[in-house]
Design a protein around this motif. Structure first.
Motif, PDB file in Angstrom:
ATOM      1  N   ALA A   1     -12.575   2.927  -6.163  1.00 45.54           N
ATOM      2  CA  ALA A   1     -13.482   2.778  -7.347  1.00 45.54           C
ATOM      3  C   ALA A   1     -13.579   3.917  -8.092  1.00 45.54           C
ATOM      4  CB  ALA A   1     -14.959   2.686  -6.412  1.00 45.54           C
ATOM      5  N   ALA A   2     -13.203   5.063  -7.718  1.00 42.62           N
ATOM      6  CA  ALA A   2     -12.942   6.204  -8.768  1.00 42.62           C
ATOM      7  C   ALA A   2     -11.870   5.946  -9.651  1.00 42.62           C
ATOM      8  CB  ALA A   2     -12.842   7.473  -7.784  1.00 42.62           C
ATOM      9  N   ALA A   3     -10.953   5.163  -9.200  1.00 41.17           N
ATOM     10  CA  ALA A   3      -9.830   4.993 -10.125  1.00 41.17           C
ATOM     11  C   ALA A   3     -10.218   3.785 -10.947  1.00 41.17           C
ATOM     12  CB  ALA A   3      -8.478   4.816  -9.329  1.00 41.17           C
ATOM     13  N   GLY A   4     -11.039   3.077 -10.903  1.00 39.19           N
ATOM     14  CA  GLY A   4     -11.360   1.720 -11.490  1.00 39.19           C
ATOM     15  C   GLY A   4     -10.779   0.462 -10.795  1.00 39.19           C
ATOM     16  N   LEU A   5     -10.608   0.605  -9.721  1.00 38.46           N
ATOM     17  CA  LEU A   5     -10.123  -0.507  -8.899  1.00 38.46           C
ATOM     18  C   LEU A   5     -11.039  -0.912  -7.868  1.00 38.46           C
ATOM     19  CD1 LEU A   5      -6.558   0.869  -8.398  1.00 38.46           C
ATOM     20  CD2 LEU A   5      -7.034  -1.037 -10.005  1.00 38.46           C
ATOM     21  N   ARG A   6     -10.864  -2.344  -7.461  1.00 42.64           N
ATOM     22  CA  ARG A   6     -11.926  -2.644  -6.314  1.00 42.64           C
ATOM     23  C   ARG A   6     -11.039  -3.587  -5.087  1.00 42.64           C
ATOM     24  NH1 ARG A   6     -13.822  -7.874  -7.756  1.00 42.64           N
ATOM     25  NH2 ARG A   6     -12.149  -7.881  -9.297  1.00 42.64           N
ATOM     26  N   VAL A   7     -11.147  -3.398  -3.993  1.00 39.80           N
ATOM     27  CA  VAL A   7     -10.686  -4.102  -2.938  1.00 39.80           C
ATOM     28  C   VAL A   7     -10.756  -5.479  -2.805  1.00 39.80           C
ATOM     29  CG1 VAL A   7     -10.545  -4.115  -0.436  1.00 39.80           C
ATOM     30  CG2 VAL A   7     -10.723  -2.026  -1.597  1.00 39.80           C
ATOM     31  N   THR A   8      -9.984  -6.663  -3.124  1.00 38.66           N
ATOM     32  CA  THR A   8     -10.339  -7.851  -3.317  1.00 38.66           C
ATOM     33  C   THR A   8      -9.738  -8.697  -2.150  1.00 38.66           C
ATOM     34  OG1 THR A   8      -7.985  -8.171  -4.404  1.00 38.66           O
ATOM     35  CG2 THR A   8     -10.169  -7.685  -5.969  1.00 38.66           C
ATOM     36  N   ALA A   9      -8.982  -7.974  -1.208  1.00 37.86           N
ATOM     37  CA  ALA A   9      -8.556  -8.610   0.054  1.00 37.86           C
ATOM     38  C   ALA A   9      -8.039  -7.628   0.979  1.00 37.86           C
ATOM     39  CB  ALA A   9      -7.289  -9.726  -0.369  1.00 37.86           C
ATOM     40  N   HIS A  10      -7.976  -7.789   2.210  1.00 37.57           N
ATOM     41  CA  HIS A  10      -7.833  -7.042   3.097  1.00 37.57           C
ATOM     42  C   HIS A  10      -7.234  -7.721   4.481  1.00 37.57           C
ATOM     43  CE1 HIS A  10     -12.037  -7.384   4.507  1.00 37.57           C
ATOM     44  NE2 HIS A  10     -11.493  -7.348   5.771  1.00 37.57           N
ATOM     45  N   TRP A  11      -6.416  -6.912   5.034  1.00 36.41           N
ATOM     46  CA  TRP A  11      -5.613  -7.455   6.242  1.00 36.41           C
ATOM     47  C   TRP A  11      -5.527  -6.227   7.237  1.00 36.41           C
ATOM     48  CZ3 TRP A  11      -4.059  -8.634   1.513  1.00 36.41           C
ATOM     49  CH2 TRP A  11      -3.912  -9.936   0.924  1.00 36.41           C
ATOM     50  N   ASN A  12      -5.789  -6.558   8.444  1.00 33.12           N
ATOM     51  CA  ASN A  12      -5.996  -5.480   9.423  1.00 33.12           C
ATOM     52  C   ASN A  12      -5.254  -5.754  10.722  1.00 33.12           C
ATOM     53  OD1 ASN A  12      -7.592  -3.794   8.126  1.00 33.12           O
ATOM     54  ND2 ASN A  12      -9.359  -4.312   8.892  1.00 33.12           N
ATOM     55  N   ALA A  13      -4.480  -4.692  11.228  1.00 34.45           N
ATOM     56  CA  ALA A  13      -4.079  -4.511  12.504  1.00 34.45           C
ATOM     57  C   ALA A  13      -5.110  -3.912  13.462  1.00 34.45           C
ATOM     58  CB  ALA A  13      -2.623  -3.935  12.426  1.00 34.45           C
ATOM     59  N   THR A  14      -5.082  -4.261  14.657  1.00 38.81           N
ATOM     60  CA  THR A  14      -6.167  -3.413  15.662  1.00 38.81           C
ATOM     61  C   THR A  14      -5.027  -2.994  16.533  1.00 38.81           C
ATOM     62  OG1 THR A  14      -6.536  -5.432  16.641  1.00 38.81           O
ATOM     63  CG2 THR A  14      -7.989  -4.749  15.084  1.00 38.81           C
ATOM     64  N   ASP A  15      -5.809  -1.615  17.088  1.00 38.93           N
ATOM     65  CA  ASP A  15      -5.041  -1.286  18.413  1.00 38.93           C
ATOM     66  C   ASP A  15      -3.550  -1.111  18.375  1.00 38.93           C
ATOM     67  OD1 ASP A  15      -5.645  -0.002  20.572  1.00 38.93           O
ATOM     68  OD2 ASP A  15      -5.531  -1.553  21.927  1.00 38.93           O
ATOM     69  N   PRO A  16      -2.896  -0.196  17.238  1.00 36.82           N
ATOM     70  CA  PRO A  16      -3.598   0.732  16.995  1.00 36.82           C
ATOM     71  C   PRO A  16      -4.066   0.319  15.464  1.00 36.82           C
ATOM     72  CG  PRO A  16      -1.345   1.093  16.831  1.00 36.82           C
ATOM     73  CD  PRO A  16      -1.636   0.057  17.685  1.00 36.82           C
ATOM     74  N   ALA A  17      -5.136   0.530  14.745  1.00 37.27           N
ATOM     75  CA  ALA A  17      -5.690   0.293  13.538  1.00 37.27           C
ATOM     76  C   ALA A  17      -4.993   0.649  12.479  1.00 37.27           C
ATOM     77  CB  ALA A  17      -6.978   0.539  13.500  1.00 37.27           C
ATOM     78  N   PHE A  18      -4.682  -0.424  11.530  1.00 39.28           N
ATOM     79  CA  PHE A  18      -3.795  -0.038  10.295  1.00 39.28           C
ATOM     80  C   PHE A  18      -4.344  -1.148   9.333  1.00 39.28           C
ATOM     81  CE2 PHE A  18      -0.369   0.278   7.388  1.00 39.28           C
ATOM     82  CZ  PHE A  18      -0.127   1.745   7.415  1.00 39.28           C
ATOM     83  N   GLY A  19      -4.240  -0.866   8.091  1.00 36.58           N
ATOM     84  CA  GLY A  19      -4.719  -1.855   7.036  1.00 36.58           C
ATOM     85  C   GLY A  19      -3.612  -1.957   5.894  1.00 36.58           C
ATOM     86  N   LEU A  20      -3.737  -3.197   5.340  1.00 36.82           N
ATOM     87  CA  LEU A  20      -3.282  -3.492   3.980  1.00 36.82           C
ATOM     88  C   LEU A  20      -4.607  -3.681   3.117  1.00 36.82           C
ATOM     89  CD1 LEU A  20      -0.129  -5.604   5.012  1.00 36.82           C
ATOM     90  CD2 LEU A  20      -0.238  -3.517   3.830  1.00 36.82           C
ATOM     91  N   ARG A  21      -4.340  -3.381   1.765  1.00 33.92           N
ATOM     92  CA  ARG A  21      -5.475  -3.693   1.202  1.00 33.92           C
ATOM     93  C   ARG A  21      -4.888  -3.988  -0.487  1.00 33.92           C
ATOM     94  NH1 ARG A  21      -7.421  -3.322   5.302  1.00 33.92           N
ATOM     95  NH2 ARG A  21      -9.081  -1.737   6.123  1.00 33.92           N
ATOM     96  N   LEU A  22      -5.556  -5.085  -0.723  1.00 27.83           N
ATOM     97  CA  LEU A  22      -5.064  -5.490  -2.189  1.00 27.83           C
ATOM     98  C   LEU A  22      -6.155  -4.989  -2.981  1.00 27.83           C
ATOM     99  CD1 LEU A  22      -3.035  -7.385  -3.520  1.00 27.83           C
ATOM    100  CD2 LEU A  22      -5.025  -9.111  -3.552  1.00 27.83           C
ATOM    101  N   LEU A  23      -5.670  -4.317  -4.314  1.00 25.51           N
ATOM    102  CA  LEU A  23      -6.589  -3.779  -5.339  1.00 25.51           C
ATOM    103  C   LEU A  23      -6.452  -4.315  -6.532  1.00 25.51           C
ATOM    104  CD1 LEU A  23      -6.357   0.182  -4.475  1.00 25.51           C
ATOM    105  CD2 LEU A  23      -7.852  -1.624  -3.734  1.00 25.51           C
ATOM    106  N   GLN A  24      -7.370  -4.592  -7.306  1.00 27.42           N
ATOM    107  CA  GLN A  24      -7.343  -5.254  -8.669  1.00 27.42           C
ATOM    108  C   GLN A  24      -8.339  -4.502  -9.688  1.00 27.42           C
ATOM    109  OE1 GLN A  24      -7.525  -9.528  -6.951  1.00 27.42           O
ATOM    110  NE2 GLN A  24      -6.587  -9.453  -9.203  1.00 27.42           N
ATOM    111  N   PRO A  25      -8.063  -4.180 -10.906  1.00 22.61           N
ATOM    112  CA  PRO A  25      -8.846  -3.823 -11.841  1.00 22.61           C
ATOM    113  C   PRO A  25     -10.195  -4.337 -11.911  1.00 22.61           C
ATOM    114  CG  PRO A  25      -6.874  -4.101 -13.015  1.00 22.61           C
ATOM    115  CD  PRO A  25      -6.803  -4.801 -11.575  1.00 22.61           C
TER     116      PRO A  25
END
Ligand code: AVI
Length: 322
Positions: free
Chosen positions: A298-322
């Motif tokens: 948000a501080a960079a003027g972007l929003r998280v519009t989709a996310h995909w997560n791995a669990t155990d161990p936790a790791f994430g992919l985030r899609l950002l858009q203006p």
């Protein structure tokens, strides 16, 4: 051949001796001392990093590869066709291969990588696998402004790909500056797909940066080896030791080189005195909560519009858009 075309398209802006020297002198003059982790990646450093990714303790790479394997089709649906994919710190390009193979009719791929050796290896491997994608490699420090090469075919939009939790190697203010630069690169209808390592058990995180085989310690010390070679410093590799500890309040691994005795180091005609036990920070690896990451975006003027997560161990992919 596709490899020859890709190599001919190379833009070479690899940092030169003067740039590296200036950064190192600045870092050695700061209190406490801090050297930039981007200089880990000479040819040997990139090879050592690939070895780190194979260590049983280092979970991020294999977790993210599996996540991409599981979600690539879904990601491809969300991001749409005819993309120009721009990757920051592309390394071996193993993750990119999964992404590019899943995308519909991708137009071009621009890997931006500081290690020329790693870049040439990855392009040589990827170009024949993906002959329909125009390869436009750039050897550069991606924290500096880079003029993007223009593909022959007009893309529908830009996708900035920044996997590996490389974002975590930057302090929060630098990470926000980098996200702002990505927003410029992607343009008003572009997107960024970012891999982030998520906060988890501190013991598991710390083990990932202290593998039993000692590859990470070698990787850290290689920074001094490459500086001695490339800027003529005289760091004694036996005089410093790798230390990586997880700070729970700061949600980050702090990797340091600790001086084993009182010693003097010469860099470009200047002397630097180290006390016994003095620690020099050489890398941060931030881990994120969803709240921290969304606030930074948000501080960079972007929003998280989709996310995909791995669990155990936790790791994430985030899609950002203006
Ligand atoms: C490239 N980067 C995200 C790695 C990390 O986990 O911070 C570099 C690394 N340093 C030590 N091990 C791996």
């Amino acid at each position: 051949s596709s490899v020859r075309d890709a190599l001919q398209a190379l833009t070479d802006l690899q940092p030169d001796r003067d740039q590296i020297t200036a950064d190192i002198l600045r870092g050695l003059s700061a209190t406490p001392r801090q050297l930039p982790s981007k200089y880990f990646y000479d040819a040997h450093g990139s090879a050592l990093f690939e070895q780190i990714t194979q260590q049983p303790e280092y979970y991020p790479t294999r977790t993210e590869l599996q996540l991409l394997q599981d979600c690539a089709r879904d990601i491809a649906k969300v991001v749409g066709p005819r993309l120009h994919v721009v990757e920051l710190g592309s390394g071996s390009g193993r993750k990119t291969e999964l992404l590019l193979q899943a995308l519909r009719d991708p137009v071009a791929y621009t890997p931006i990588e500081i290690s020329r050796a790693a870049l040439l290896d990855s392009i040589t491997r990827l170009a024949p696998l993906l002959p329909e994608i125009e390869m436009l490699p750039v050897c550069a420090d991606f924290t500096q402004p880079v003029q993007l090469p223009s593909p022959q075919r007009e893309p529908a939009r830009h996708l900035v790909f920044f996997p590996g939790s490389t974002l975590g190697n930057f302090a929060h203010d630098e990470a926000i500056a980098l996200l702002k630069a990505m927003r410029q690169t992607m343009g008003p209808d572009g997107m960024a797909l970012i891999g982030i390592d998520l906060h988890k058990d501190a013991g598991l995180i710390e083990a990932a940066y202290n593998d039993a085989a000692g590859v990470t310690a070698d990787f850290t010390l290689n920074l001094l080896r490459r500086l001695n070679r490339d800027i003529g410093s005289d760091f004694d590799l036996d005089g410093f030791r790798h230390r990586a500890r997880y700070s729970v309040p700061r949600l980050r691994i702090e990797t340091e080189l600790v001086s084993q005795r009182e010693q003097r180091v010469q860099v470009d005609g200047q002397s630097f005195d180290f006390a016994a036990g003095e620690a020099m920070t050489v890398e941060y690896s931030h881990k994120y909560t969803d709240a921290v990451f969304a606030t930074m975006a948000a501080a960079a003027g972007l929003r998280v519009t989709a996310h995909w997560n791995a669990t155990d161990p936790a790791f994430g992919l985030r899609l950002l858009q203006p």
